[in-house]
Scaffold this motif. Structure first.
Motif, PDB file in Angstrom:
ATOM      1  N   UNK A  77      44.142  41.199  44.846  1.00 39.46           N
ATOM      2  CA  UNK A  77      44.721  42.289  44.054  1.00 39.46           C
ATOM      3  C   UNK A  77      45.592  43.032  44.776  1.00 39.46           C
ATOM      4  N   UNK A  78      45.108  43.468  46.100  1.00 44.06           N
ATOM      5  CA  UNK A  78      45.801  44.257  46.989  1.00 44.06           C
ATOM      6  C   UNK A  78      46.757  43.537  48.047  1.00 44.06           C
ATOM      7  N   UNK A  79      46.154  42.511  48.498  1.00 42.52           N
ATOM      8  CA  UNK A  79      46.906  41.911  49.854  1.00 42.52           C
ATOM      9  C   UNK A  79      46.678  42.473  51.143  1.00 42.52           C
ATOM     10  N   UNK A  80      45.483  43.565  51.003  1.00 43.80           N
ATOM     11  CA  UNK A  80      44.982  44.178  52.290  1.00 43.80           C
ATOM     12  C   UNK A  80      43.960  43.505  52.938  1.00 43.80           C
ATOM     13  N   UNK A  81      43.536  43.590  54.231  1.00 42.33           N
ATOM     14  CA  UNK A  81      42.385  43.183  54.701  1.00 42.33           C
ATOM     15  C   UNK A  81      41.493  44.130  53.998  1.00 42.33           C
ATOM     16  N   UNK A  82      40.362  43.278  53.912  1.00 42.55           N
ATOM     17  CA  UNK A  82      38.769  43.674  53.173  1.00 42.55           C
ATOM     18  C   UNK A  82      37.946  43.744  54.168  1.00 42.55           C
ATOM     19  N   UNK A  83      37.106  44.655  54.335  1.00 42.13           N
ATOM     20  CA  UNK A  83      35.915  44.739  55.063  1.00 42.13           C
ATOM     21  C   UNK A  83      34.713  44.560  54.207  1.00 42.13           C
ATOM     22  N   UNK A  84      33.702  43.879  54.332  1.00 41.21           N
ATOM     23  CA  UNK A  84      32.665  43.632  53.347  1.00 41.21           C
ATOM     24  C   UNK A  84      31.575  44.405  53.928  1.00 41.21           C
ATOM     25  N   UNK A  85      30.957  45.184  53.099  1.00 40.64           N
ATOM     26  CA  UNK A  85      29.606  46.077  53.349  1.00 40.64           C
ATOM     27  C   UNK A  85      28.568  45.190  52.959  1.00 40.64           C
TER      28      UNK A  85
END
Length: 277
Positions: A77-85
């Protein structure tokens, strides 16, 4: 974007002057709100995901696959880097943690956190050697494709041992963790000690030390390189819902129905819907 390129992009945010603020989204709309505000990276929150599903955090009640699907949604949806918790790495053994890291790379995540928790309230923190081996396994599996955060939950689990916390974080850094993290150190002095002990490894802080909420500038001055919010944006939103419910119970429909205009909701969702799938 290939894993190594995404890794370099995400790590650059940690190593630049000031680092980054990395808020945690809990659904598609919240992720789009954060992206629209200009944040350069976002994270999942295991606690918020669990709560949205009516489950408890830290008890392996959310599966690895559910969390991966959620993270993929936020990234698409965002195209941003995502960090997984990703809690304890979703598995009993270091090999399980490695498999989770590989799955996160395949899902396109930019980062992944591995805690030293067990999911067992009676013995919530893993032994030192086991915790370090799990981070080492995560780093080996990452192969420079995903940013690995080594995390100890000593303070969260009622173990106020700063020396052991620093020992763990230092060992995680020596094992190759790109970032280290101990939520809610007791005060600024403890935070300063952590930052100094693991330097130059970037330190993540959840909002602030436990005794006082600092500003972003104050945390940056302390040498913090990443600021996350965990489930606190989610609980802030739920606090607003609870306030609206109280207004509704009092018969105040006007106060109960304020909030984001639905035209704004549709505007944000349309942006996410137009991203490549």
């Amino acid at each position: 974007m290939p894993g190594s390129e995404l890794y370099e992009q995400f790590m650059a945010l940690h190593t630049r002057a000031g680092g980054l603020v990395m808020p945690n989204a809990w659904d598609g709309l919240s992720a789009l709100v954060l992206a629209d505000a200009g944040f350069e990276a976002i994270a999942t929150s295991s606690a918020a995901i669990a709560a949205t599903l009516g489950r408890l955090d830290g008890r392996r009640q959310v599966t690895r696959e559910e969390h991966l699907d959620h993270a993929r949604l936020l990234g698409r949806l965002t195209g941003l880097p995502v960090n997984g918790d990703f809690e304890d790495g979703y598995g009993d053994t270091p090999e399980d943690v490695a498999a989770t890291v590989e799955a996160a790379v395949e899902a396109g995540l930019a980062g992944i956190g591995v805690e030293d928790t067990t999911g067992d309230p009676a013995m919530p923190i893993r032994d030192f050697d086991e915790a370090v081996n799990r981070v080492r396994s995560a780093v080996a599996a990452s192969k420079g494709r995903i940013v690995v955060t080594g995390r100890t939950d000593n303070f969260l689990q009622g173990r106020p041992d700063l020396d052991d916390t620093i020992r763990r974080l230092t060992a995680f850094a020596e094992a190759g963790a790109d970032v280290v993290y101990a939520p809610f150190p007791p005060d600024r002095a403890a935070l300063d000690a952590i930052v100094a002990a693991v330097a130059p490894t970037p330190v993540n802080v959840l909002v602030s030390p436990a005794d006082k909420v600092l500003t972003v500038a104050e945390l940056q001055q302390a040498g913090v390189k990443r600021i996350s919010l965990g489930p606190l944006l989610y609980t802030h939103a739920m606090g607003a819902v609870e306030g609206a419910v109280q207004a509704l119970l009092a018969g105040d429909l006007a106060s109960a129905t304020t909030g984001m205009d639905f035209a704004r909701v549709n505007e944000l969702l349309s942006r996410g819907d137009n991203r490549p799938r």
